[in-house]
Design a protein around this motif. Structure first.
Motif, PDB file in Angstrom:
ATOM      1  N   LYS A  17       0.771  -1.175   0.041  1.00  0.00           N
ATOM      2  CA  LYS A  17       0.037  -0.042   0.053  1.00  0.00           C
ATOM      3  C   LYS A  17       0.843   1.193   0.042  1.00  0.00           C
ATOM      4  O   LYS A  17       0.679   2.351  -0.384  1.00  0.00           O
ATOM      5  CB  LYS A  17      -0.805  -0.082   1.111  1.00  0.00           C
ATOM      6  CG  LYS A  17      -2.097  -1.158   0.926  1.00  0.00           C
ATOM      7  CD  LYS A  17      -3.092  -1.019   2.340  1.00  0.00           C
ATOM      8  CE  LYS A  17      -4.034  -1.995   1.825  1.00  0.00           C
ATOM      9  NZ  LYS A  17      -4.849  -2.133   3.272  1.00  0.00           N
ATOM     10  N   GLU A  18       2.067   1.222   0.699  1.00  0.00           N
ATOM     11  CA  GLU A  18       3.025   2.264   0.715  1.00  0.00           C
ATOM     12  C   GLU A  18       3.556   2.624  -0.753  1.00  0.00           C
ATOM     13  O   GLU A  18       3.700   3.749  -1.167  1.00  0.00           O
ATOM     14  CB  GLU A  18       4.033   2.060   1.955  1.00  0.00           C
ATOM     15  CG  GLU A  18       5.224   3.305   1.890  1.00  0.00           C
ATOM     16  CD  GLU A  18       4.621   4.543   2.284  1.00  0.00           C
ATOM     17  OE1 GLU A  18       5.086   5.695   2.044  1.00  0.00           O
ATOM     18  OE2 GLU A  18       3.462   4.522   2.812  1.00  0.00           O
ATOM     19  N   LEU A  19       3.968   1.443  -1.310  1.00  0.00           N
ATOM     20  CA  LEU A  19       4.563   1.532  -2.624  1.00  0.00           C
ATOM     21  C   LEU A  19       3.546   2.150  -3.612  1.00  0.00           C
ATOM     22  O   LEU A  19       3.756   2.987  -4.353  1.00  0.00           O
ATOM     23  CB  LEU A  19       4.805   0.077  -3.197  1.00  0.00           C
ATOM     24  CG  LEU A  19       6.363  -0.461  -2.787  1.00  0.00           C
ATOM     25  CD1 LEU A  19       6.480  -1.754  -3.220  1.00  0.00           C
ATOM     26  CD2 LEU A  19       7.249   0.298  -3.418  1.00  0.00           C
ATOM     27  N   LEU A  20       2.102   1.885  -3.609  1.00  0.00           N
ATOM     28  CA  LEU A  20       1.078   2.346  -4.326  1.00  0.00           C
ATOM     29  C   LEU A  20       0.939   3.585  -4.267  1.00  0.00           C
ATOM     30  O   LEU A  20       1.019   4.473  -5.238  1.00  0.00           O
ATOM     31  CB  LEU A  20      -0.126   1.559  -3.982  1.00  0.00           C
ATOM     32  CG  LEU A  20      -1.202   1.854  -4.723  1.00  0.00           C
ATOM     33  CD1 LEU A  20      -1.133   1.721  -6.484  1.00  0.00           C
ATOM     34  CD2 LEU A  20      -2.603   1.086  -4.159  1.00  0.00           C
ATOM     35  N   ARG A  21       1.150   4.009  -3.022  1.00  0.00           N
ATOM     36  CA  ARG A  21       0.811   5.800  -2.632  1.00  0.00           C
ATOM     37  C   ARG A  21       1.943   6.294  -3.518  1.00  0.00           C
ATOM     38  O   ARG A  21       1.754   7.440  -3.981  1.00  0.00           O
ATOM     39  CB  ARG A  21       0.691   5.842  -1.149  1.00  0.00           C
ATOM     40  CG  ARG A  21       0.651   7.144  -0.743  1.00  0.00           C
ATOM     41  CD  ARG A  21       0.436   7.229   0.637  1.00  0.00           C
ATOM     42  NE  ARG A  21       1.613   7.449   1.396  1.00  0.00           N
ATOM     43  CZ  ARG A  21       2.702   8.272   1.253  1.00  0.00           C
ATOM     44  NH1 ARG A  21       2.342   9.446   0.867  1.00  0.00           N
ATOM     45  NH2 ARG A  21       3.717   8.201   1.796  1.00  0.00           N
ATOM     46  N   GLU A  22       3.168   5.873  -3.153  1.00  0.00           N
ATOM     47  CA  GLU A  22       4.280   6.501  -3.679  1.00  0.00           C
ATOM     48  C   GLU A  22       4.410   6.550  -5.031  1.00  0.00           C
ATOM     49  O   GLU A  22       4.661   7.712  -5.757  1.00  0.00           O
ATOM     50  CB  GLU A  22       5.602   5.814  -3.381  1.00  0.00           C
ATOM     51  CG  GLU A  22       6.026   5.992  -1.700  1.00  0.00           C
ATOM     52  CD  GLU A  22       7.123   5.124  -1.606  1.00  0.00           C
ATOM     53  OE1 GLU A  22       7.735   4.322  -2.207  1.00  0.00           O
ATOM     54  OE2 GLU A  22       7.494   5.019  -0.307  1.00  0.00           O
ATOM     55  N   ARG A  26       3.981  10.031  -7.684  1.00  0.00           N
ATOM     56  CA  ARG A  26       4.885  10.281  -8.663  1.00  0.00           C
ATOM     57  C   ARG A  26       4.360  10.287  -9.974  1.00  0.00           C
ATOM     58  O   ARG A  26       4.601  11.074 -10.877  1.00  0.00           O
ATOM     59  CB  ARG A  26       6.182   9.216  -8.741  1.00  0.00           C
ATOM     60  CG  ARG A  26       6.901   9.305  -9.582  1.00  0.00           C
ATOM     61  CD  ARG A  26       8.042  10.627  -9.459  1.00  0.00           C
ATOM     62  NE  ARG A  26       8.850  10.559 -10.669  1.00  0.00           N
ATOM     63  CZ  ARG A  26       9.355  12.067 -10.963  1.00  0.00           C
ATOM     64  NH1 ARG A  26       9.121  13.053 -10.413  1.00  0.00           N
ATOM     65  NH2 ARG A  26      10.360  11.841 -11.899  1.00  0.00           N
ATOM     66  N   ARG A  27       3.325   9.749 -10.080  1.00  0.00           N
ATOM     67  CA  ARG A  27       2.518   9.570 -11.521  1.00  0.00           C
ATOM     68  C   ARG A  27       1.929  10.918 -11.713  1.00  0.00           C
ATOM     69  O   ARG A  27       1.749  11.533 -12.943  1.00  0.00           O
ATOM     70  CB  ARG A  27       1.501   8.436 -11.504  1.00  0.00           C
ATOM     71  CG  ARG A  27       0.708   8.612 -12.793  1.00  0.00           C
ATOM     72  CD  ARG A  27      -0.368   7.592 -12.821  1.00  0.00           C
ATOM     73  NE  ARG A  27      -1.433   8.241 -12.311  1.00  0.00           N
ATOM     74  CZ  ARG A  27      -2.535   7.504 -11.841  1.00  0.00           C
ATOM     75  NH1 ARG A  27      -2.799   6.389 -12.247  1.00  0.00           N
ATOM     76  NH2 ARG A  27      -3.637   8.393 -10.947  1.00  0.00           N
ATOM     77  N   GLU A  28       1.202  11.448 -10.634  1.00  0.00           N
ATOM     78  CA  GLU A  28       0.470  12.824 -10.384  1.00  0.00           C
ATOM     79  C   GLU A  28       1.567  13.752 -10.955  1.00  0.00           C
ATOM     80  O   GLU A  28       1.315  14.881 -11.780  1.00  0.00           O
ATOM     81  CB  GLU A  28      -0.275  12.971  -9.286  1.00  0.00           C
ATOM     82  CG  GLU A  28      -1.320  12.227  -9.044  1.00  0.00           C
ATOM     83  CD  GLU A  28      -2.150  12.472  -7.660  1.00  0.00           C
ATOM     84  OE1 GLU A  28      -1.547  13.650  -6.920  1.00  0.00           O
ATOM     85  OE2 GLU A  28      -2.896  11.699  -7.390  1.00  0.00           O
ATOM     86  N   GLU A  44       8.777   7.024 -18.366  1.00  0.00           N
ATOM     87  CA  GLU A  44       8.896   6.667 -16.920  1.00  0.00           C
ATOM     88  C   GLU A  44       7.206   6.808 -16.623  1.00  0.00           C
ATOM     89  O   GLU A  44       6.831   6.031 -15.720  1.00  0.00           O
ATOM     90  CB  GLU A  44       9.351   7.709 -16.007  1.00  0.00           C
ATOM     91  CG  GLU A  44       9.311   7.399 -14.460  1.00  0.00           C
ATOM     92  CD  GLU A  44      10.067   8.413 -13.789  1.00  0.00           C
ATOM     93  OE1 GLU A  44      10.002   8.393 -12.519  1.00  0.00           O
ATOM     94  OE2 GLU A  44      10.858   9.555 -14.079  1.00  0.00           O
ATOM     95  N   LEU A  45       6.392   7.625 -17.268  1.00  0.00           N
ATOM     96  CA  LEU A  45       5.037   7.645 -16.960  1.00  0.00           C
ATOM     97  C   LEU A  45       4.340   6.250 -17.381  1.00  0.00           C
ATOM     98  O   LEU A  45       3.409   5.684 -16.568  1.00  0.00           O
ATOM     99  CB  LEU A  45       4.315   8.680 -17.688  1.00  0.00           C
ATOM    100  CG  LEU A  45       2.842   9.222 -17.517  1.00  0.00           C
ATOM    101  CD1 LEU A  45       2.757   9.273 -16.018  1.00  0.00           C
ATOM    102  CD2 LEU A  45       2.453  10.376 -18.153  1.00  0.00           C
TER     103      LEU A  45
END
Length: 64
Positions: A17-22, A26-28, A44-45
């Motif tokens: 979940k933490e990886l997903l949040r990061e 970054r995507r935003e 990278e996107l």
């Protein structure tokens, strides 16, 4: 940067979940830069989107 599904399956749910949040943050950031025409690494996107999909898939597999 990118993680394989096998590696992700070894991680506990809170870490995923933490990886997903990061990755979402970054995507935003990259989408905002891309919209302004300032993005340097547009590849990278795409990699981030794939990572997010992998993480979500593994999280859904963990649900009972």
């Amino acid at each position: 940067m990118t993680m394989r599904a096998i590696e992700l399956r070894k991680k506990p749910s809170p870490e995923l979940k933490e990886l997903l949040r990061e990755r979402l943050i970054r995507r935003e950031e990259l989408e905002a830069l891309s919209g302004q025409g300032k993005a340097r690494n547009v590849k990278e996107l795409g990699l981030l989107r794939r990572d997010i999909a992998r993480i979500l898939t593994v999280l859904n597999e963990l649900k009972p």
